[in-house]
Design a protein around this motif. Structure first.
Motif, PDB file in Angstrom:
ATOM      1  N   GLU A 403     -10.322 -98.034  97.115  1.00 28.29           N
ATOM      2  CA  GLU A 403     -10.792 -99.242  97.804  1.00 28.29           C
ATOM      3  C   GLU A 403      -9.676 -99.964  98.556  1.00 28.29           C
ATOM      4  O   GLU A 403      -9.872-100.400  99.693  1.00 28.29           O
ATOM      5  CB  GLU A 403     -11.419-100.190  96.788  1.00 28.29           C
ATOM      6  N   ASN A 404      -8.520-100.137  97.931  1.00 32.85           N
ATOM      7  CA  ASN A 404      -7.443-100.830  98.636  1.00 32.85           C
ATOM      8  C   ASN A 404      -6.098-100.219  98.288  1.00 32.85           C
ATOM      9  O   ASN A 404      -5.855 -99.799  97.160  1.00 32.85           O
ATOM     10  CB  ASN A 404      -7.463-102.331  98.337  1.00 32.85           C
ATOM     11  N   PHE A 405      -5.219-100.149  99.301  1.00 34.56           N
ATOM     12  CA  PHE A 405      -3.954 -99.442  99.204  1.00 34.56           C
ATOM     13  C   PHE A 405      -2.764-100.391  99.291  1.00 34.56           C
ATOM     14  O   PHE A 405      -2.828-101.436  99.951  1.00 34.56           O
ATOM     15  CB  PHE A 405      -3.809 -98.459 100.374  1.00 34.56           C
ATOM     16  N   GLN A 406      -1.674 -99.993  98.687  1.00 34.09           N
ATOM     17  CA  GLN A 406      -0.372-100.514  99.075  1.00 34.09           C
ATOM     18  C   GLN A 406      -0.005 -99.774 100.369  1.00 34.09           C
ATOM     19  O   GLN A 406      -0.184 -98.554 100.456  1.00 34.09           O
ATOM     20  CB  GLN A 406       0.646-100.271  97.974  1.00 34.09           C
ATOM     21  N   PRO A 407       0.466-100.491 101.385  1.00 38.49           N
ATOM     22  CA  PRO A 407       0.567 -99.917 102.744  1.00 38.49           C
ATOM     23  C   PRO A 407       1.215 -98.537 102.815  1.00 38.49           C
ATOM     24  O   PRO A 407       0.678 -97.630 103.464  1.00 38.49           O
ATOM     25  CB  PRO A 407       1.387-100.967 103.501  1.00 38.49           C
ATOM     26  N   HIS A 408       2.337 -98.325 102.155  1.00 29.35           N
ATOM     27  CA  HIS A 408       3.041 -97.051 102.301  1.00 29.35           C
ATOM     28  C   HIS A 408       2.337 -95.901 101.588  1.00 29.35           C
ATOM     29  O   HIS A 408       2.682 -94.736 101.804  1.00 29.35           O
ATOM     30  CB  HIS A 408       4.474 -97.180 101.773  1.00 29.35           C
ATOM     31  N   ASP A 409       1.345 -96.222 100.749  1.00 26.37           N
ATOM     32  CA  ASP A 409       0.667 -95.160 100.006  1.00 26.37           C
ATOM     33  C   ASP A 409      -0.367 -94.414 100.845  1.00 26.37           C
ATOM     34  O   ASP A 409      -0.802 -93.326 100.459  1.00 26.37           O
ATOM     35  CB  ASP A 409      -0.010 -95.729  98.761  1.00 26.37           C
ATOM     36  N   ILE A 410      -0.762 -94.983 101.991  1.00 30.80           N
ATOM     37  CA  ILE A 410      -1.747 -94.296 102.833  1.00 30.80           C
ATOM     38  C   ILE A 410      -1.150 -92.996 103.364  1.00 30.80           C
ATOM     39  O   ILE A 410      -1.735 -91.912 103.224  1.00 30.80           O
ATOM     40  CB  ILE A 410      -2.192 -95.210 103.994  1.00 30.80           C
ATOM     41  N   GLU A 411       0.017 -93.104 103.967  1.00 29.96           N
ATOM     42  CA  GLU A 411       0.674 -91.902 104.492  1.00 29.96           C
ATOM     43  C   GLU A 411       1.130 -90.984 103.358  1.00 29.96           C
ATOM     44  O   GLU A 411       1.114 -89.756 103.486  1.00 29.96           O
ATOM     45  CB  GLU A 411       1.862 -92.296 105.371  1.00 29.96           C
ATOM     46  N   ARG A 412       1.523 -91.569 102.243  1.00 30.32           N
ATOM     47  CA  ARG A 412       1.967 -90.750 101.109  1.00 30.32           C
ATOM     48  C   ARG A 412       0.819 -89.882 100.597  1.00 30.32           C
ATOM     49  O   ARG A 412       1.020 -88.723 100.258  1.00 30.32           O
ATOM     50  CB  ARG A 412       2.507 -91.649  99.991  1.00 30.32           C
ATOM     51  N   GLY A 456      -3.364 -87.749 108.662  1.00 33.86           N
ATOM     52  CA  GLY A 456      -3.555 -86.342 108.337  1.00 33.86           C
ATOM     53  C   GLY A 456      -4.286 -86.099 107.031  1.00 33.86           C
ATOM     54  O   GLY A 456      -4.337 -84.952 106.557  1.00 33.86           O
ATOM     55  N   ALA A 457      -4.849 -87.140 106.434  1.00 34.32           N
ATOM     56  CA  ALA A 457      -5.564 -86.974 105.165  1.00 34.32           C
ATOM     57  C   ALA A 457      -6.949 -86.384 105.392  1.00 34.32           C
ATOM     58  O   ALA A 457      -7.522 -86.484 106.480  1.00 34.32           O
ATOM     59  CB  ALA A 457      -5.680 -88.316 104.448  1.00 34.32           C
ATOM     60  N   THR A 458      -7.493 -85.788 104.349  1.00 32.43           N
ATOM     61  CA  THR A 458      -8.860 -85.281 104.350  1.00 32.43           C
ATOM     62  C   THR A 458      -9.768 -86.289 103.667  1.00 32.43           C
ATOM     63  O   THR A 458      -9.470 -86.750 102.566  1.00 32.43           O
ATOM     64  CB  THR A 458      -8.943 -83.938 103.604  1.00 32.43           C
ATOM     65  N   LEU A 459     -10.874 -86.629 104.323  1.00 32.26           N
ATOM     66  CA  LEU A 459     -11.882 -87.497 103.742  1.00 32.26           C
ATOM     67  C   LEU A 459     -13.036 -86.660 103.219  1.00 32.26           C
ATOM     68  O   LEU A 459     -13.465 -85.707 103.869  1.00 32.26           O
ATOM     69  CB  LEU A 459     -12.424 -88.484 104.778  1.00 32.26           C
ATOM     70  N   ALA A 460     -13.536 -87.012 102.041  1.00 30.52           N
ATOM     71  CA  ALA A 460     -14.755 -86.429 101.497  1.00 30.52           C
ATOM     72  C   ALA A 460     -15.709 -87.575 101.219  1.00 30.52           C
ATOM     73  O   ALA A 460     -15.330 -88.552 100.562  1.00 30.52           O
ATOM     74  CB  ALA A 460     -14.463 -85.651 100.220  1.00 30.52           C
ATOM     75  N   PHE A 461     -16.938 -87.472 101.700  1.00 29.94           N
ATOM     76  CA  PHE A 461     -17.894 -88.577 101.582  1.00 29.94           C
ATOM     77  C   PHE A 461     -18.972 -88.283 100.542  1.00 29.94           C
ATOM     78  O   PHE A 461     -19.374 -87.141 100.331  1.00 29.94           O
ATOM     79  CB  PHE A 461     -18.571 -88.851 102.922  1.00 29.94           C
ATOM     80  N   GLY A 462     -19.439 -89.358  99.917  1.00 29.52           N
ATOM     81  CA  GLY A 462     -20.539 -89.287  98.972  1.00 29.52           C
ATOM     82  C   GLY A 462     -21.151 -90.657  98.800  1.00 29.52           C
ATOM     83  O   GLY A 462     -20.916 -91.569  99.607  1.00 29.52           O
ATOM     84  N   THR A 463     -21.899 -90.835  97.710  1.00 27.33           N
ATOM     85  CA  THR A 463     -22.645 -92.082  97.531  1.00 27.33           C
ATOM     86  C   THR A 463     -22.372 -92.803  96.222  1.00 27.33           C
ATOM     87  O   THR A 463     -22.692 -93.974  96.094  1.00 27.33           O
ATOM     88  CB  THR A 463     -24.154 -91.802  97.584  1.00 27.33           C
ATOM     89  N   ASP A 464     -21.806 -92.099  95.237  1.00 28.24           N
ATOM     90  CA  ASP A 464     -21.657 -92.671  93.898  1.00 28.24           C
ATOM     91  C   ASP A 464     -23.013 -92.991  93.293  1.00 28.24           C
ATOM     92  O   ASP A 464     -23.127 -93.843  92.409  1.00 28.24           O
ATOM     93  CB  ASP A 464     -20.782 -93.926  93.938  1.00 28.24           C
ATOM     94  N   SER A 465     -24.070 -92.333  93.762  1.00 26.41           N
ATOM     95  CA  SER A 465     -25.406 -92.558  93.209  1.00 26.41           C
ATOM     96  C   SER A 465     -25.368 -92.468  91.682  1.00 26.41           C
ATOM     97  O   SER A 465     -24.693 -91.603  91.127  1.00 26.41           O
ATOM     98  CB  SER A 465     -26.361 -91.503  93.769  1.00 26.41           C
ATOM     99  N   PRO A 466     -26.014 -93.405  90.972  1.00 20.94           N
ATOM    100  CA  PRO A 466     -26.995 -94.379  91.445  1.00 20.94           C
ATOM    101  C   PRO A 466     -26.431 -95.709  91.938  1.00 20.94           C
ATOM    102  O   PRO A 466     -27.210 -96.646  92.140  1.00 20.94           O
ATOM    103  CB  PRO A 466     -27.836 -94.600  90.189  1.00 20.94           C
TER     104      PRO A 466
END
Length: 564
Positions: A403-412, A456-466
């Motif tokens: 949900e939320n990152f420390q800025p340098h962790d996105i590229e890491r 350069g990250a890979t995103l995988a999408f879903g719903t967390d249903s229910p």
């Protein structure tokens, strides 16, 4: 692995003016040749589409009509079924990278109810239909309440439930699946009293007088759920599973990842027994990937992998929790919540970092994939530290929710080849919640989808249903527009600069999810040799008005070449 080659004659051919293979950002006139359960070729089809344009209003055309249009490079059986989908949108099947099948099936069945409610009393009143249809004295089970969406936005207690149901147990699971709201009868049946000790990472909440309020959080709630659902028979649960997978297929979903819903041994709700029954009876219509709880010294995953080796049912790795959710201040933050409830209110890890490191390293030595629930920025940071220090060769690592990152962790995250598994509809679940809990300073780093892709990250999408609805097109809409598919209201907290394109969202929902399972060589795009898992949509989401995306219909869903 027996993979159909280009020289295998197709026995089914799907043709459309708009075929999205997932390999680029375009939809083109293509023909997809299928032999048995695999794609054997994908051919340019502009001339075929033109040839079929004058056909009657039907999807099936004799193979002889296109025999001369396909060269020897794309051989087709003389008796092949030619399915002309005209201008419909043909794409790889949607793959939900993160859902909880047991709970989703249960709450979509007559065994339980699912609702948010307008307030505490409204939720109590909504129990009436369930109470009428369930046997006298049996559990009343619901999911969906979110007190921060109520008027007034206050936590409920056992007293309102006791007033209406003093003689039967009631368990109401929160919308985020992290909190239980119980009545006194339920607590009595579960053996809870003021002296009960909650498991590590969980709480039995009490009022100022030391009395249990009926609110049970995190691991304590997850530990109680198996006792609550134990009264449902196997056949009742199988019926719920059958019904839910039919709903998945109807939404164009061809594959799912069934994620453990507890950090507690033996109660993760990954029900391989139910799935295996459906597969043995030929009823499994969704390609299913199991991710049981990561525990020390367990052999459960290796046993599952030895037993479940079919293309339809696999055990692909482990799942573990590192924190909770921001709305309840149980997500683990580096700095205190903006609306801190006490000094140093940063949430907390559900398992200590040294213990998590030991678990991850043990799994990695066995070459087993690991997926970790990390919502808060400190949970993400500490998980990345563990992945970074893990000895090579490293298995597939995935972080869930982020949900939320420390800025340098996105590229890491990108540099470490860690997959970011995101559920776009979480973005609009709690209007104003991120700003309320995290403050303006952290808002630029919540759900940074665009920045993750650019890194350069890979995103995988879903719903967390229910937790959110299974509809993938609603999630695509939110990822592209930042608006909720039901209310069409924008997220006031999520930066427009982090929105992504429709093509990127579709790839995250197909190939990205396949990568998280370790099956990108078999799933996630329309290519020779991959399974013929294909979804047909009524219109092209790449070019339609984005406001129309949630209204697109699923015309057909093929799993392994079979219409579902």
């Amino acid at each position: 692995m027996n993979i159909a080659k280009n020289n295998t004659p197709a026995n089914t051919v799907i043709v459309s003016q708009n075929v999205f293979t997932g390999l680029n950002d375009e939809a083109k006139p293509l023909a997809v040749g299928i032999y048995a359960d695999r794609i054997c070729w994908v051919a340019p089809a502009a001339h075929i589409v033109e040839m079929l344009s004058d056909e009657a209003d039907t999807t099936t055309t004799p193979a002889s009509k296109i025999a001369t249009a396909l060269t020897t490079e794309f051989p087709t059986s003389k008796n092949a079924a030619i399915l002309n989908y005209k201008n419909a949108f043909v794409m790889p099947g949607f793959h939900d990278a993160h859902l909880h099948f047991f709970h989703s099936a249960l709450y979509a069945s007559p065994l339980a109810e699912q609702f948010v409610g307008a307030n505490e009393q409204d939720c109590v009143e909504r129990l009436a239909p369930l109470a009428q249809r369930r046997p006298k004295g049996s559990w009343l089970l619901t999911q969906g309440w979110r007190e921060y969406l109520w008027n007034p936005p206050v936590m409920p207690s056992k007293h309102s439930l006791d007033a209406a149901y003093s003689d039967r147990p009631v368990a109401m699971y929160s919308g985020d699946a992290h909190t239980l709201w119980l009545n006194s009868c339920a607590m009595e049946e579960l053996g809870l009293n003021p002296s009960s000790q909650a498991p590590l990472g969980g709480t039995y909440e009490k009022n100022a007088a030391g009395e249990l309020t009926g609110i049970v959080r995190e691991t304590a709630a997850m530990e109680l759920m198996p006792k609550i659902v134990a009264t449902f028979s196997t056949e009742e649960l199988l019926d719920a599973y059958r019904n839910f997978q039919a709903q998945l297929n109807a939404h164009g979903i061809t594959a799912i990842c069934d994620m453990a819903l507890s950090a507690t041994p033996g109660v993760d709700f990954v029900r391989d027994d139910l799935f295996q029954h459906l597969e043995n009876t030929g009823e499994l219509t969704v390609r299913t990937h199991l991710f049981p709880t990561l525990l020390s010294g367990t052999t459960r995953l290796s046993e599952l992998q030895a037993r479940l080796q079919s293309p339809m049912l696999r055990a692909c790795g482990f799942k573990q929790f590192f924190d909770g959710v921001s709305s309840q201040h149980t997500a683990w933050l580096h700095k205190p919540y903006t609306n801190a409830r006490f000094p140093d209110d940063c949430g907390r890890p559900t398992i200590s970092p040294p213990a998590m490191k030991q678990l991850v390293f043990e799994a990695a030595r066995a070459n087993q994939s690991v997926r970790i629930h990390t919502i808060g920025d400190e949970a993400i940071h500490q998980a990345l530290d563990i992945f970074e220090k893990c000895p090579t060769p490293k298995p597939i690592f995935t972080l869930e929710h982020v949900e939320n990152f420390q800025p340098h962790d996105i590229e890491r995250l990108a540099n470490l080849d860690v997959i970011a598994s995101v559920q776009p509809r979480h973005i609009t679940l709690d209007p104003g919640g991120p700003k309320r809990d995290l403050g303006d300073e952290r808002l630029p780093y919540i759900w940074p989808l665009r920045t993750l892709l650019q890194s350069g990250a890979t995103l995988a999408f879903g719903t967390d249903s229910p937790v959110t609805n299974i509809d993938p097109l609603s999630a695509v809409y939110t990822a592209v527009t930042g608006r909720d598919a039901d209310t069409r209201l924008p997220s006031s907290d999520w930066s427009v600069s982090e929105h992504i394109t429709v093509a990127e969202a579709l790839r995250a929902y197909t190939l990205g999810s396949a990568m998280a399972t370790g099956r990108a060589d078999e799933l996630g795009s329309l290519e020779s040799g991959k399974f013929a898992d294909i979804t047909i949509l009524s219109s092209n989401p790449l070019i339609c008005d984005t406001e129309d995306i949630p209204n697109i219909k699923v015309l057909a869903t093929y799993v392994g070449g079979f219409l579902r």
